[in-house]
Design an enzyme around this catalytic site. Structure first.
Site, short mmCIF file in Angstrom:
data_model
loop_
_atom_site.label_atom_id
_atom_site.label_comp_id
_atom_site.label_asym_id
_atom_site.label_seq_id
_atom_site.Cartn_x
_atom_site.Cartn_y
_atom_site.Cartn_z
N GLU A 121 0.84 -1.21 0.00
CA GLU A 121 0.00 0.00 0.00
C GLU A 121 0.88 1.26 0.00
OE1 GLU A 121 -2.67 1.10 -0.96
OE2 GLU A 121 -4.22 0.93 0.54
N THR A 172 -4.45 8.81 -4.54
CA THR A 172 -4.46 8.85 -3.07
C THR A 172 -3.26 9.63 -2.56
OG1 THR A 172 -5.48 6.68 -3.07
CG2 THR A 172 -4.51 7.40 -1.00
N1 LIG Z 1 -1.86 -4.12 -8.26
C1 LIG Z 1 -2.15 -2.81 -8.24
N2 LIG Z 1 -3.44 -2.39 -8.09
C2 LIG Z 1 -3.74 -1.07 -8.07
N3 LIG Z 1 -2.83 -0.08 -8.20
C3 LIG Z 1 -1.55 -0.46 -8.36
C4 LIG Z 1 -1.16 -1.84 -8.38
N4 LIG Z 1 0.19 -1.89 -8.52
C5 LIG Z 1 0.61 -0.63 -8.60
N5 LIG Z 1 -0.42 0.23 -8.53
C6 LIG Z 1 -0.33 1.70 -8.65
O1 LIG Z 1 -0.84 2.33 -7.46
C7 LIG Z 1 -1.47 3.56 -7.85
C8 LIG Z 1 -2.91 3.48 -7.36
O2 LIG Z 1 -2.89 3.97 -6.08
P1 LIG Z 1 -4.11 4.84 -5.52
O3 LIG Z 1 -4.08 4.60 -4.07
O4 LIG Z 1 -4.07 6.22 -6.01
O5 LIG Z 1 -5.36 4.16 -6.20
P2 LIG Z 1 -6.48 3.30 -5.48
O6 LIG Z 1 -5.90 2.34 -4.54
O7 LIG Z 1 -7.39 2.79 -6.51
O8 LIG Z 1 -7.24 4.46 -4.72
P3 LIG Z 1 -7.87 4.40 -3.27
O9 LIG Z 1 -6.72 3.96 -2.37
O10 LIG Z 1 -8.33 5.79 -3.04
O11 LIG Z 1 -8.96 3.41 -3.34
C9 LIG Z 1 -1.48 3.67 -9.33
O12 LIG Z 1 -0.42 4.52 -9.73
C10 LIG Z 1 -1.21 2.24 -9.76
O13 LIG Z 1 -0.53 2.21 -11.00
N1 LIG Z 2 -7.89 6.99 4.47
C1 LIG Z 2 -7.28 7.07 3.15
C2 LIG Z 2 -8.07 6.17 2.22
C3 LIG Z 2 -7.54 6.12 0.82
O1 LIG Z 2 -8.29 5.18 0.09
C4 LIG Z 2 -7.30 8.51 2.67
O2 LIG Z 2 -8.37 9.10 2.75
O3 LIG Z 2 -6.25 9.01 2.27
#
Ligand SMILES: Nc1ncnc2c1ncn2[C@@H]1O[C@H](COP(=O)(O)OP(=O)(O)OP(=O)(O)O)[C@@H](O)[C@H]1O
Ligand SMILES: N[C@@H](CCO)C(=O)O
Length: 291
Positions: A121, A172
């Site tokens: 993460e 994020t």
């Molecule tokens: N297996 C994966 N799944 C999702 N994102 C990934 C993965 N591997 C790498 N990444 C990278 O992590 C970033 C996504 O992170 P981010 O936290 O912004 O998105 P998210 O997890 O969908 O959002 P949130 O945490 O708000 O739900 C992107 O740049 C993506 O390319």
């Molecule tokens: N608690 C996190 C969740 C991201 O999915 C934030 O708001 O940054």
């Protein structure tokens, strides 16, 4: 070994970095087998396949390191949760990589699994927040009292919600960078009132009251510039019967509680279209966690 990990709604209104709700869908599916080399293959939504950039392989490697196992792996990810959606896409993959390897090694210590998943993460969002990973692991609605030692309060919430996914992205990492180091005491007190009332209302199954408590003074005021359309979307939802609306995680996905979830979903999609943003909605029950 194959695991299936659900999307999650982090923060869930006033619970910044502490509340998380597990959905039934969408899901990431991750298959892992031990091997000499390390290989990651992805189908579905596009994410990096480099082992040090894909959060699932980062967390899988972290689990192996914690277990003192010198091995590589072949990993296949069927990516069903859109990245940068606010639905815990990176959290689901990070948990999935760690969980699949833990099961291969017969490790069921949740702290070990969480520690590894947080490594993944951290690659995605720049900080190890647990309010996607933990609800995805436990299912239901969780209050994350502490990560280490792991202390989680879980409510097996029985509710359905409508989730709206607009065709925009919110990172994020960026959404966390805009947050202040300190907030006004009055805002902290207001959030304490909302958050504690929401847990009681959820425990009592009073979904209408839960909806009314979906507000936030810790993150939302500072993230509004990243989601300029939110107030309009919220107004459309409330005018069409929603009990309450909030941002899922750091956005852009939004979710609403109410009686006629299809009607609310259509109203929110319509409001997005007035902002020239395409969007889709789906209805989900609360999920039971990773399988
Ligand atoms: N297996 C994966 N799944 C999702 N994102 C990934 C993965 N591997 C790498 N990444 C990278 O992590 C970033 C996504 O992170 P981010 O936290 O912004 O998105 P998210 O997890 O969908 O959002 P949130 O945490 O708000 O739900 C992107 O740049 C993506 O390319
Ligand atoms: N608690 C996190 C969740 C991201 O999915 C934030 O708001 O940054």
């Amino acid at each position: 070994m194959r695991v299936s990990v659900p999307a999650t709604i982090a923060n869930f209104g006033p619970g910044f970095d502490v509340f998380g709700l597990c959905l039934e869908k969408p899901r990431d599916f991750i298959r892992v087998k031990l091997s000499d080399e390390i290989e990651v293959k992805v189908e579905g939504y596009k994410v990096p396949e480099e082992p040090d950039k894909n959060v699932a392989s980062v967390s899988a490697l972290s689990l192996l390191r914690q277990a003192g196992v010198e091995s590589g792996f072949k990993m296949k990810i069927k990516k069903g949760i859109r990245p940068k959606s606010g639905l815990g896409s990176s959290g689901a993959s990070a948990l999935g990589g760690a969980l699949a390897v833990a099961r291969l090694l017969d490790i069921d210590d949740k702290e070990i699994i969480l520690r590894a998943a947080l490594e993944g993460e951290k690659v995605a969002s720049g900080s190890p927040h647990g309010d996607n990973i933990v609800p995805a692991l436990f299912g239901g609605f969780v209050v994350l009292k502490s990560l280490f030692p792991l202390e989680v309060f879980k409510i097996d919430a029985k509710l359905k919600l409508v989730v709206i996914l607009p065709e925009v992205e919110v990172s994020t990492k960026r959404a966390r960078e805009v947050l202040p180091k300190h907030v006004p005491l009055s805002d902290a007190v207001r959030n304490l009132a909302l958050a504690s009332s929401l847990v009681l209302a959820l425990e009592n199954g009073d979904i209408e009251e839960v909806g009314k408590l979906l507000d936030d003074y810790l993150a939302m005021p500072y993230r509004k510039p990243l989601i300029p359309w939110f107030d309009k979307i919220r107004k459309a939802a409330l005018e069409n019967g929603a009990y309450g609306v909030s941002i899922s995680g750091s956005g852009p996905a939004v979710f609403a509680l109410g009686e006629n979830l299809d009607e609310i979903g259509r109203a929110i999609v319509g409001a997005f279209e007035e902002e020239r943003i395409n969007a889709e909605y789906f209805i989900s029950k609360v999920g039971g966690g990773a399988e």
